[in-house]
Design a protein around this motif. Structure first.
Motif, PDB file in Angstrom:
ATOM      1  N   ARG A  79       0.840  -1.192   0.000  1.00 33.19           N
ATOM      2  CA  ARG A  79       0.000   0.000   0.000  1.00 33.19           C
ATOM      3  C   ARG A  79       0.875   1.242   0.000  1.00 33.19           C
ATOM      4  O   ARG A  79       1.949   1.264   0.585  1.00 33.19           O
ATOM      5  CB  ARG A  79      -0.874   0.028   1.252  1.00 33.19           C
ATOM      6  CG  ARG A  79      -1.922  -1.064   1.323  1.00 33.19           C
ATOM      7  CD  ARG A  79      -3.327  -0.573   1.140  1.00 33.19           C
ATOM      8  NE  ARG A  79      -3.741   0.474   2.027  1.00 33.19           N
ATOM      9  CZ  ARG A  79      -4.349   0.289   3.186  1.00 33.19           C
ATOM     10  NH1 ARG A  79      -4.611  -0.912   3.626  1.00 33.19           N
ATOM     11  NH2 ARG A  79      -4.708   1.320   3.919  1.00 33.19           N
ATOM     12  N   ASP A  81      -0.594   4.875   0.626  1.00 29.25           N
ATOM     13  CA  ASP A  81      -1.774   5.714   0.804  1.00 29.25           C
ATOM     14  C   ASP A  81      -1.449   7.193   0.730  1.00 29.25           C
ATOM     15  O   ASP A  81      -0.353   7.629   1.055  1.00 29.25           O
ATOM     16  CB  ASP A  81      -2.422   5.430   2.155  1.00 29.25           C
ATOM     17  CG  ASP A  81      -3.065   4.056   2.222  1.00 29.25           C
ATOM     18  OD1 ASP A  81      -3.020   3.316   1.225  1.00 29.25           O
ATOM     19  OD2 ASP A  81      -3.623   3.721   3.279  1.00 29.25           O
ATOM     20  N   LEU A  85      -6.775   8.824  -0.168  1.00 27.37           N
ATOM     21  CA  LEU A  85      -6.821   7.609  -0.992  1.00 27.37           C
ATOM     22  C   LEU A  85      -6.188   6.435  -0.266  1.00 27.37           C
ATOM     23  O   LEU A  85      -5.158   6.582   0.392  1.00 27.37           O
ATOM     24  CB  LEU A  85      -6.030   7.786  -2.291  1.00 27.37           C
ATOM     25  CG  LEU A  85      -6.586   8.673  -3.370  1.00 27.37           C
ATOM     26  CD1 LEU A  85      -5.562   8.802  -4.495  1.00 27.37           C
ATOM     27  CD2 LEU A  85      -7.889   8.115  -3.910  1.00 27.37           C
ATOM     28  N   ARG A  86      -6.789   5.292  -0.417  1.00 21.85           N
ATOM     29  CA  ARG A  86      -6.172   4.036  -0.007  1.00 21.85           C
ATOM     30  C   ARG A  86      -5.723   3.390  -1.315  1.00 21.85           C
ATOM     31  O   ARG A  86      -6.543   2.955  -2.113  1.00 21.85           O
ATOM     32  CB  ARG A  86      -7.182   3.158   0.713  1.00 21.85           C
ATOM     33  CG  ARG A  86      -6.591   1.836   1.147  1.00 21.85           C
ATOM     34  CD  ARG A  86      -7.614   0.940   1.769  1.00 21.85           C
ATOM     35  NE  ARG A  86      -7.843   1.378   3.131  1.00 21.85           N
ATOM     36  CZ  ARG A  86      -8.915   1.086   3.836  1.00 21.85           C
ATOM     37  NH1 ARG A  86      -9.878   0.370   3.309  1.00 21.85           N
ATOM     38  NH2 ARG A  86      -9.040   1.491   5.063  1.00 21.85           N
ATOM     39  N   ARG A  87      -4.402   3.383  -1.550  1.00 22.02           N
ATOM     40  CA  ARG A  87      -3.873   2.883  -2.827  1.00 22.02           C
ATOM     41  C   ARG A  87      -3.272   1.498  -2.653  1.00 22.02           C
ATOM     42  O   ARG A  87      -2.420   1.290  -1.792  1.00 22.02           O
ATOM     43  CB  ARG A  87      -2.795   3.810  -3.364  1.00 22.02           C
ATOM     44  CG  ARG A  87      -3.332   5.045  -4.017  1.00 22.02           C
ATOM     45  CD  ARG A  87      -2.234   5.767  -4.765  1.00 22.02           C
ATOM     46  NE  ARG A  87      -1.253   6.318  -3.858  1.00 22.02           N
ATOM     47  CZ  ARG A  87      -1.034   7.624  -3.700  1.00 22.02           C
ATOM     48  NH1 ARG A  87      -1.694   8.495  -4.421  1.00 22.02           N
ATOM     49  NH2 ARG A  87      -0.142   8.048  -2.853  1.00 22.02           N
ATOM     50  N   TYR A  88      -3.694   0.591  -3.521  1.00 24.97           N
ATOM     51  CA  TYR A  88      -3.160  -0.766  -3.560  1.00 24.97           C
ATOM     52  C   TYR A  88      -2.254  -0.862  -4.785  1.00 24.97           C
ATOM     53  O   TYR A  88      -2.679  -0.572  -5.899  1.00 24.97           O
ATOM     54  CB  TYR A  88      -4.289  -1.784  -3.656  1.00 24.97           C
ATOM     55  CG  TYR A  88      -5.194  -1.751  -2.448  1.00 24.97           C
ATOM     56  CD1 TYR A  88      -4.962  -2.583  -1.366  1.00 24.97           C
ATOM     57  CD2 TYR A  88      -6.267  -0.864  -2.389  1.00 24.97           C
ATOM     58  CE1 TYR A  88      -5.782  -2.545  -0.247  1.00 24.97           C
ATOM     59  CE2 TYR A  88      -7.088  -0.822  -1.271  1.00 24.97           C
ATOM     60  CZ  TYR A  88      -6.842  -1.667  -0.210  1.00 24.97           C
ATOM     61  OH  TYR A  88      -7.648  -1.620   0.892  1.00 24.97           O
ATOM     62  N   HIS A 109      -5.529  -0.629  -7.744  1.00 25.80           N
ATOM     63  CA  HIS A 109      -6.752   0.164  -7.593  1.00 25.80           C
ATOM     64  C   HIS A 109      -6.603   1.091  -6.394  1.00 25.80           C
ATOM     65  O   HIS A 109      -5.687   0.934  -5.590  1.00 25.80           O
ATOM     66  CB  HIS A 109      -8.003  -0.716  -7.481  1.00 25.80           C
ATOM     67  CG  HIS A 109      -8.118  -1.488  -6.201  1.00 25.80           C
ATOM     68  ND1 HIS A 109      -7.464  -2.669  -5.980  1.00 25.80           N
ATOM     69  CD2 HIS A 109      -8.798  -1.223  -5.069  1.00 25.80           C
ATOM     70  CE1 HIS A 109      -7.750  -3.120  -4.777  1.00 25.80           C
ATOM     71  NE2 HIS A 109      -8.544  -2.261  -4.191  1.00 25.80           N
ATOM     72  N   ALA A 110      -7.502   2.048  -6.315  1.00 29.17           N
ATOM     73  CA  ALA A 110      -7.483   3.011  -5.214  1.00 29.17           C
ATOM     74  C   ALA A 110      -8.913   3.239  -4.749  1.00 29.17           C
ATOM     75  O   ALA A 110      -9.843   3.250  -5.557  1.00 29.17           O
ATOM     76  CB  ALA A 110      -6.856   4.324  -5.657  1.00 29.17           C
ATOM     77  N   ASP A 111      -9.062   3.383  -3.453  1.00 27.99           N
ATOM     78  CA  ASP A 111     -10.361   3.682  -2.861  1.00 27.99           C
ATOM     79  C   ASP A 111     -10.307   5.098  -2.299  1.00 27.99           C
ATOM     80  O   ASP A 111      -9.402   5.426  -1.519  1.00 27.99           O
ATOM     81  CB  ASP A 111     -10.679   2.710  -1.715  1.00 27.99           C
ATOM     82  CG  ASP A 111     -10.731   1.257  -2.169  1.00 27.99           C
ATOM     83  OD1 ASP A 111     -11.128   1.014  -3.323  1.00 27.99           O
ATOM     84  OD2 ASP A 111     -10.363   0.375  -1.365  1.00 27.99           O
ATOM     85  N   VAL A 112     -11.286   5.917  -2.676  1.00 33.08           N
ATOM     86  CA  VAL A 112     -11.384   7.272  -2.141  1.00 33.08           C
ATOM     87  C   VAL A 112     -11.960   7.171  -0.730  1.00 33.08           C
ATOM     88  O   VAL A 112     -12.828   6.343  -0.460  1.00 33.08           O
ATOM     89  CB  VAL A 112     -12.297   8.139  -3.031  1.00 33.08           C
ATOM     90  CG1 VAL A 112     -12.489   9.524  -2.438  1.00 33.08           C
ATOM     91  CG2 VAL A 112     -11.714   8.235  -4.433  1.00 33.08           C
ATOM     92  N   ARG A 113     -11.453   7.998   0.161  1.00 32.75           N
ATOM     93  CA  ARG A 113     -11.948   8.014   1.539  1.00 32.75           C
ATOM     94  C   ARG A 113     -11.857   9.444   2.053  1.00 32.75           C
ATOM     95  O   ARG A 113     -11.153  10.278   1.478  1.00 32.75           O
ATOM     96  CB  ARG A 113     -11.126   7.075   2.417  1.00 32.75           C
ATOM     97  CG  ARG A 113      -9.685   7.529   2.523  1.00 32.75           C
ATOM     98  CD  ARG A 113      -8.960   6.804   3.621  1.00 32.75           C
ATOM     99  NE  ARG A 113      -7.559   7.163   3.551  1.00 32.75           N
ATOM    100  CZ  ARG A 113      -6.569   6.327   3.725  1.00 32.75           C
ATOM    101  NH1 ARG A 113      -6.809   5.076   3.985  1.00 32.75           N
ATOM    102  NH2 ARG A 113      -5.338   6.740   3.649  1.00 32.75           N
TER     103      ARG A 113
END
Length: 181
Positions: A79, A81, A85-88, A109-113
């Protein structure tokens, strides 16, 4: 944009000095408010100037030794981050004929938070150190009880603090086992 165009590539020489980075590296540094990590400032510098934490350094030394002994490391998940963003990501590491090493990193992929001030490198900090896993970004709440950063924020009341605590990077026990350390 195709994956190859966004793949960050950097090469080390046989003495672990950064000898090249691609344009995607510079674009990533600028997008993450770190222009001091662009080409002119880092070329010729040691990789070890940028890796903190004894365990993190140890894992990277083990990986470098393995690739220099002929093993290619492919699709190592980790990761990276940003505050919002939480970035993988995944990393490939391969040895080069001259004793150098090439790293290739791509975002899976990335998750917005909601923004996490604790992860903003410009945030003023004080208090006891938080241990954050350099590989998976989980936080040690004590006694090797590791949780995601969002859970740590709630449990430790980090959003209520005017100045979040400083953190140090380490490798959590789970990832240490996965990485063979």
């Amino acid at each position: 944009m195709d994956a190859a165009a966004t793949e960050c590539i950097y090469r080390l020489d046989h003495q672990d000095r950064i000898e090249s980075v691609n344009a995607a590296w510079d674009a990533f540094a600028i997008a993450n408010h770190a222009p001091e990590l662009c080409q002119p400032a880092i070329l010729g510098r040691s990789l070890w100037d940028f890796i903190v934490g004894d365990q993190v350094r140890h894992i990277h030394r083990v990986l470098l030794e393995r690739v220099r002994n002929g093993r290619t490391m492919s699709n190592l998940p980790f990761r990276c981050d940003a505050p919002d963003l939480r970035r993988y990501l995944a990393m490939d590491i391969r040895g080069l004929p001259d004793g150098g090493v090439e790293y290739r990193t791509r975002e899976l992929h990335a998750d917005v938070r909601p923004s996490v001030p604790t992860l903003d490198r410009l945030t003023v900090r004080k208090g006891p150190l938080l241990r954050i896993c350099a590989w998976c970004r989980r936080v040690d709440l004590g006694d090797d009880y590791w949780v995601e950063i969002e859970e740590a924020i709630v449990r430790l009341g980090l959003l209520e603090q005017k100045e979040p605590p400083p953190f140090t990077h380490t490798i959590c026990p789970r990832d240490l086992r996965l990485l063979g350390g």
